[in-house]
Scaffold this motif. Structure first.
Motif, PDB file in Angstrom:
ATOM      1  N   UNK A  24       0.843  -1.199   0.000  1.00  0.00           N
ATOM      2  CA  UNK A  24       0.000   0.000   0.000  1.00  0.00           C
ATOM      3  C   UNK A  24       0.878   1.250   0.000  1.00  0.00           C
ATOM      4  N   UNK A  25       0.333   2.340  -0.571  1.00  0.00           N
ATOM      5  CA  UNK A  25       0.999   3.624  -0.415  1.00  0.00           C
ATOM      6  C   UNK A  25       1.156   3.889   1.082  1.00  0.00           C
ATOM      7  N   UNK A  26       2.283   4.418   1.481  1.00  0.00           N
ATOM      8  CA  UNK A  26       2.590   4.528   2.906  1.00  0.00           C
ATOM      9  C   UNK A  26       1.515   5.257   3.719  1.00  0.00           C
ATOM     10  N   UNK A  27       0.895   6.326   3.219  1.00  0.00           N
ATOM     11  CA  UNK A  27      -0.145   6.962   4.026  1.00  0.00           C
ATOM     12  C   UNK A  27      -1.339   6.053   4.313  1.00  0.00           C
ATOM     13  N   UNK A  28      -1.537   5.028   3.471  1.00  0.00           N
ATOM     14  CA  UNK A  28      -2.657   4.108   3.682  1.00  0.00           C
ATOM     15  C   UNK A  28      -2.341   2.991   4.677  1.00  0.00           C
ATOM     16  N   UNK A  29      -1.075   2.795   4.991  1.00  0.00           N
ATOM     17  CA  UNK A  29      -0.698   1.657   5.838  1.00  0.00           C
ATOM     18  C   UNK A  29      -1.371   1.701   7.209  1.00  0.00           C
ATOM     19  N   UNK A  30      -1.398   2.854   7.914  1.00  0.00           N
ATOM     20  CA  UNK A  30      -2.104   2.861   9.194  1.00  0.00           C
ATOM     21  C   UNK A  30      -3.581   2.503   9.060  1.00  0.00           C
ATOM     22  N   UNK A  31      -4.217   2.940   7.990  1.00  0.00           N
ATOM     23  CA  UNK A  31      -5.609   2.554   7.743  1.00  0.00           C
ATOM     24  C   UNK A  31      -5.732   1.052   7.540  1.00  0.00           C
ATOM     25  N   UNK A  32      -4.783   0.481   6.792  1.00  0.00           N
ATOM     26  CA  UNK A  32      -4.831  -0.952   6.518  1.00  0.00           C
ATOM     27  C   UNK A  32      -4.642  -1.766   7.796  1.00  0.00           C
TER      28      UNK A  32
END
Length: 428
Positions: free
Chosen positions: A66-74
């Motif tokens: 995932x794009x890094x900004x999406x990782x916490x969401x994931x």
């Protein structure tokens, strides 16, 4: 598609705290989170829940690549999927996920992603050839290893959203199907009501989570949201035991075990973008991404151009809207794309030559120029919020995106940094 629920015939409330437009995974997850917080919320869906891309995707719940900004969401979504599964069956299983490699360049790219994402506490590692091959059937491809997350997994798009919706209703959310929102009413400069095909509902806040329809809805309110549609094609097999339970990305094909015993198969190259009038209006935003990803998304000119040319971009709320005239986007799958994915899978893993193809389908993915969503208040329209443009990533992070939007709408701080998903990043 599912039949409308009993809520579909329920009377309109005179007023609510929040109105949500769109019955896909993002809208339903937001409704669930708001209802749990005691917020009076109603969700409007112009057709039936998850009738478009939320039921047509691959079903992956992943952190990998995932794009890094999406990782916490994931990461948060992975937790929430587990919580939801403990309450209602959404088909969520932590099957593990493999991104297979064929050379040192593949391994280096995966290692770079792991190194960059490690700060978030991801559960990912590199496997050597022997460890990777132990997780897949006998193969004719020269796999050299894989990037692996044992805690990534899958859920079932065909019934997951309905499961989350059932929890939202239990918590007090009202979900109205076959009820399109035509427009938004404003008073003293901010949102005051939504106008639906069945009447007016006063509200303090509106969330547009309308997937591929979000640009049209926002544009009618004067907000230019740079979003296009990409047609993704998928197929499934009849129940079959290939000795494979881990979801895999084989570079030029993807495959994952389904709850019904079959497999879902696709490939990144099975995506196609129809050239439409918005393609030219948004060319300055999308030309570079198109050029960079021309092997993943093919362009096509056809009748869709003229269908969208005839669709009004501005419309009054007291008349039948485009959302009622075209309730469901139901494109045909790319025959070439799914056949190619199947051929590559069965060539790589000959055991699949014994499986039988059951069905293929397609859906329109809502995409942005940087392939990341907008999750933000809409500038210049107080009380209006947008969660769209998930670019094929939305199903897996849906519960966390819904939680984040619920907190944003309530004015609470989010545990996830939403700055990378701000609306204004395209004009800064």
């Amino acid at each position: 598609m599912t039949a409308p629920s009993a809520d579909a015939a329920a009377p309109l409330p005179s007023s609510v705290d929040v109105a949500i437009i769109g019955g896909g995974v993002i809208g339903v997850s937001t409704a669930y989170a708001l209802a749990q917080a005691g917020v009076r919320v109603v969700l409007f869906e112009k057709a039936s829940l998850a009738c478009e891309q939320s039921s047509r995707n691959w079903g992956w719940v992943r952190t990998l690549t995932r794009d890094l900004p999406e990782v916490p969401l994931a990461l948060r979504a992975n937790q929430l999927w587990g919580d939801i599964q403990a309450r209602v069956d959404v088909g969520f299983r932590r099957t593990g996920m493999l991104y297979l490699q064929e050379n040192d360049a593949d391994a280096a790219g995966h290692q770079a992603w792991i190194d960059n994402a490690r700060v978030y506490g991801i559960d990912a590692r590199q496997l050597d050839r022997r460890a990777a091959l132990a997780l897949v059937p006998d193969s004719n491809r020269p796999w050299t290893g894989a990037m692996y997350s044992p805690t990534d997994g899958v859920a079932e798009p065909q019934f997951a959203v309905q499961g989350i919706a059932s929890l939202a209703r239990e918590a007090g959310a009202l979900i109205l199907e076959r009820c399109a929102v035509r427009g938004v009413e404003r008073a003293a400069g901010r949102v005051s009501a939504v106008i639906t095909e069945r009447g007016r509902v006063a509200t303090q806040a509106v969330l547009v989570a309308a997937g591929a329809w979000s640009r049209l809805f926002c544009g009618n309110l004067g907000a230019d949201f740079p979003q296009l549609k990409v047609r993704g094609s998928v197929m499934r097999t009849l129940p079959f035991d290939a000795g494979l339970t881990t979801a895999i990305n084989g570079k030029d094909f993807t495959c994952r075990k389904r709850a019904d015993g079959g497999y879902t198969v696709s490939q990144f190259g099975a995506s196609m973008a129809d050239l439409v009038p918005d393609s030219f209006r948004l060319l300055p935003h999308f030309i570079r991404p198109w050029l960079a990803n021309n092997t993943l998304v093919r362009l096509r000119f056809g009748k869709r151009f003229f269908q969208e040319l005839a669709m009004p971009r501005h419309f009054a709320a007291d008349r039948v809207s485009p959302f009622e005239r075209h309730r469901v986007l139901d494109p045909l799958p790319s025959r070439r794309g799914v056949e190619q994915a199947w051929q590559r899978l069965s060539d790589a893993f000959p055991v699949f030559r014994n499986a039988k193809i059951a069905q293929s389908w397609a859906g329109y993915i809502d995409v942005t120029p940087d392939a990341m969503p907008v999750m933000d208040a809409v500038p210049g329209l107080p009380g209006l919020y947008l969660a769209s443009g998930f670019s094929g990533h939305g199903f897996g992070i849906g519960p966390a995106a819904g939680e984040a939007m619920a907190r944003l709408i309530q004015g609470h701080a989010s545990s996830v940094d939403l700055k990378p998903f701000r609306f204004g990043r395209y004009t800064e």
